[in-house]
Write a protein that holds these residues in place. Structure first.
Motif, PDB file in Angstrom:
ATOM      1  N   HIS A  12     -11.027   0.415  -2.401  1.00 29.73           N
ATOM      2  CA  HIS A  12     -10.456   1.437  -3.278  1.00 29.73           C
ATOM      3  C   HIS A  12     -11.533   2.210  -4.043  1.00 29.73           C
ATOM      4  CE1 HIS A  12      -7.062  -0.757  -2.047  1.00 29.73           C
ATOM      5  NE2 HIS A  12      -6.652  -1.289  -3.187  1.00 29.73           N
ATOM      6  N   ARG A  67     -14.400  -5.051 -12.296  1.00 27.53           N
ATOM      7  CA  ARG A  67     -13.827  -4.217 -11.244  1.00 27.53           C
ATOM      8  C   ARG A  67     -13.145  -5.059 -10.169  1.00 27.53           C
ATOM      9  NH1 ARG A  67     -15.427   1.048 -11.537  1.00 27.53           N
ATOM     10  NH2 ARG A  67     -16.522   1.412 -13.483  1.00 27.53           N
ATOM     11  N   MET A 108      -9.965  -7.152  -8.364  1.00 24.18           N
ATOM     12  CA  MET A 108      -8.562  -6.856  -8.094  1.00 24.18           C
ATOM     13  C   MET A 108      -7.846  -8.183  -7.872  1.00 24.18           C
ATOM     14  SD  MET A 108      -9.106  -3.527  -5.667  1.00 24.18           S
ATOM     15  CE  MET A 108     -10.325  -2.297  -6.161  1.00 24.18           C
ATOM     16  N   ARG A 135      -4.835  -9.299  -7.646  1.00 22.35           N
ATOM     17  CA  ARG A 135      -3.710  -9.467  -6.721  1.00 22.35           C
ATOM     18  C   ARG A 135      -4.131  -9.298  -5.264  1.00 22.35           C
ATOM     19  NH1 ARG A 135       0.592 -12.115  -7.704  1.00 22.35           N
ATOM     20  NH2 ARG A 135       1.664 -10.872  -6.108  1.00 22.35           N
ATOM     21  N   GLU A 136      -4.948  -8.291  -4.982  1.00 21.29           N
ATOM     22  CA  GLU A 136      -5.328  -8.014  -3.600  1.00 21.29           C
ATOM     23  C   GLU A 136      -6.561  -8.793  -3.150  1.00 21.29           C
ATOM     24  OE1 GLU A 136      -4.793  -3.487  -2.798  1.00 21.29           O
ATOM     25  OE2 GLU A 136      -5.240  -3.759  -4.931  1.00 21.29           O
ATOM     26  N   GLU A 153       3.443  -5.287   0.858  1.00 15.98           N
ATOM     27  CA  GLU A 153       3.008  -4.494  -0.283  1.00 15.98           C
ATOM     28  C   GLU A 153       4.192  -3.796  -0.948  1.00 15.98           C
ATOM     29  OE1 GLU A 153       0.323  -0.502  -0.976  1.00 15.98           O
ATOM     30  OE2 GLU A 153      -0.531  -2.095   0.251  1.00 15.98           O
ATOM     31  N   ALA A 203       3.323  -5.919  -8.306  1.00 12.80           N
ATOM     32  CA  ALA A 203       2.001  -6.075  -8.899  1.00 12.80           C
ATOM     33  C   ALA A 203       0.921  -5.495  -7.992  1.00 12.80           C
ATOM     34  CB  ALA A 203       1.728  -7.552  -9.182  1.00 12.80           C
ATOM     35  N   VAL A 204       1.051  -5.694  -6.698  1.00 10.44           N
ATOM     36  CA  VAL A 204       0.086  -5.123  -5.760  1.00 10.44           C
ATOM     37  C   VAL A 204       0.163  -3.605  -5.794  1.00 10.44           C
ATOM     38  CG1 VAL A 204      -0.481  -4.843  -3.311  1.00 10.44           C
ATOM     39  CG2 VAL A 204      -0.028  -7.117  -4.235  1.00 10.44           C
ATOM     40  N   GLU A 264      -1.590  -2.319  -8.785  1.00  6.82           N
ATOM     41  CA  GLU A 264      -3.036  -2.439  -8.690  1.00  6.82           C
ATOM     42  C   GLU A 264      -3.620  -1.337  -7.818  1.00  6.82           C
ATOM     43  OE1 GLU A 264      -5.103  -6.486  -8.890  1.00  6.82           O
ATOM     44  OE2 GLU A 264      -5.158  -6.002  -6.744  1.00  6.82           O
ATOM     45  N   ALA A 323      -3.610   2.048  -9.609  1.00  7.01           N
ATOM     46  CA  ALA A 323      -4.611   2.182 -10.667  1.00  7.01           C
ATOM     47  C   ALA A 323      -5.904   2.798 -10.170  1.00  7.01           C
ATOM     48  CB  ALA A 323      -4.899   0.811 -11.285  1.00  7.01           C
ATOM     49  N   TRP A 324      -6.125   2.799  -8.848  1.00  6.57           N
ATOM     50  CA  TRP A 324      -7.359   3.333  -8.292  1.00  6.57           C
ATOM     51  C   TRP A 324      -7.151   4.651  -7.558  1.00  6.57           C
ATOM     52  CZ3 TRP A 324     -11.821   1.456  -9.899  1.00  6.57           C
ATOM     53  CH2 TRP A 324     -11.828   0.166 -10.439  1.00  6.57           C
TER      54      TRP A 324
END
Length: 328
Positions: free
Chosen positions: A25, A49, A51, A53-54, A174, A179-180, A183, A186-187
């Protein structure tokens, strides 16, 4: 062995090349430190930085930093130096990924030739043509991976179908995990206010078109359709894929995988190929284990690459050197 202190301008130039590397990302999860009077550049992962969840194990974070490490090696060769990395030099500090000694030596011509590709390589989320990648080019990419202790496997028809099925399964996973999705969002930089710095993340112009069908492995980062007037296109019927793997599955191998990935990407760029990266199916442990061809020697799969001929994609932003390099 004598130490020749590095000029600060050289250090900055090496890091400027290093940060052209891809990362999950475009989070750019790296930090560099140079201590005065030494010939070493230290590479650290940046936990701010991550992630959770992922990438809960930080595997992708290590891979991104490994790619930056290889770009640093290429830059050193371009400057007529030799970069000699020591991976994970401090057992008590798992975020200290490498110490890289920059030596006065004849540069590695095999690495130096890759330097122009550092800024030519961009992830392409656009359709590719149906033209097949020649076998000799694929052999060169396999050789590039081997030089970094990795294996690059080009799957046959049934394995490609299996991987594509896993891609579509990851899309369903996904879609069902709020939550994924948060996330990922956010990017993504759509240009709306309050989204954070514009020197990181994936900007709207790099998302590529929407797809008419479901054959493409290209991840749609704008599934919520926040980007207006995004065009649609039909992607290639049978994507040409390659799987990058290592024999083991630990932080040292993740850093090796990052170096192998960047070597393959730069070689592919010089060979006239466009590339994109597929991490979505590898973010789910069950799907990741199913991605491996049991008849191959690829070991643990760390990245699935899409290769072909088409638009190169656009450069995505990078944080300035002043944000990622510290002189101590």
């Amino acid at each position: 062995m004598s130490t020749t202190p590095l000029p600060w301008r050289l250090v900055a130039s090496l890091v400027e090349d290093a940060v052209t590397a891809p990362s999950m990302h475009n989070a750019q999860p790296w930090r560099f430190v140079h201590r005065a009077g030494t010939d070493v550049i230290e590479l650290y992962g940046d936990p701010s930085r991550e992630m959770p969840r992922e990438d809960p194990d930080h595997r992708a974070l290590h891979i991104g930093c490994g790619a930056a490490l290889f770009a640093l090696r290429v830059s050193a060769a371009h400057h007529g130096r030799e970069a000699v990395p020591v991976l994970l030099p401090v057992r008590e500090d798992p975020w200290h990924f490498a110490d890289v000694r920059i030596r006065q030596a004849v540069g590695d011509g095999g690495l130096a030739v890759l330097q122009p590709a550092l800024r030519e390589r961009h992830t392409s989320r656009f359709p590719f043509t149906e033209e097949q990648v020649p076998a000799e080019i694929l052999d060169g990419l396999r050789a590039a991976a081997l030089l970094e202790g990795c294996r690059l496997v080009v799957p046959g028809a049934w394995h490609t179908d299996t991987v594509m099925g896993l891609v579509h399964a990851s899309e369903l996973f996904e879609a069902a995990d709020e939550a994924v999705r948060a996330e990922v969002a956010a990017w993504i930089r759509t240009g709306a206010g309050g989204e954070g710095a514009d020197s990181e993340g994936i900007p709207a112009y790099a998302l590529g078109p929407r797809q008419y069908d479901v054959t493409s492995p290209v991840r749609d980062f704008d599934a919520p359709r926040r980007v207006a007037d995004r065009p649609s296109a039909r992607f290639e019927r049978r994507p040409q894929l390659a799987l990058l793997g290592t024999a083991e599955d630990n932080p040292r191998d993740w850093l090796k995988a990052g170096q192998g990935l960047q070597h393959v990407l730069l070689r592919a760029t010089l060979d006239g190929l466009s590339t994109s990266l597929m991490s979505q199916l590898l973010e789910w442990p069950d799907l990741r284990s199913d991605a491996r061809d049991p008849a191959s020697t690829s070991g643990y799969v760390h990245m699935v690459l899409r290769l072909g001929y088409g638009p190169r994609g656009a450069a995505t932003p990078r944080r300035p050197v002043s944000e990622v390099l510290t002189f101590a």
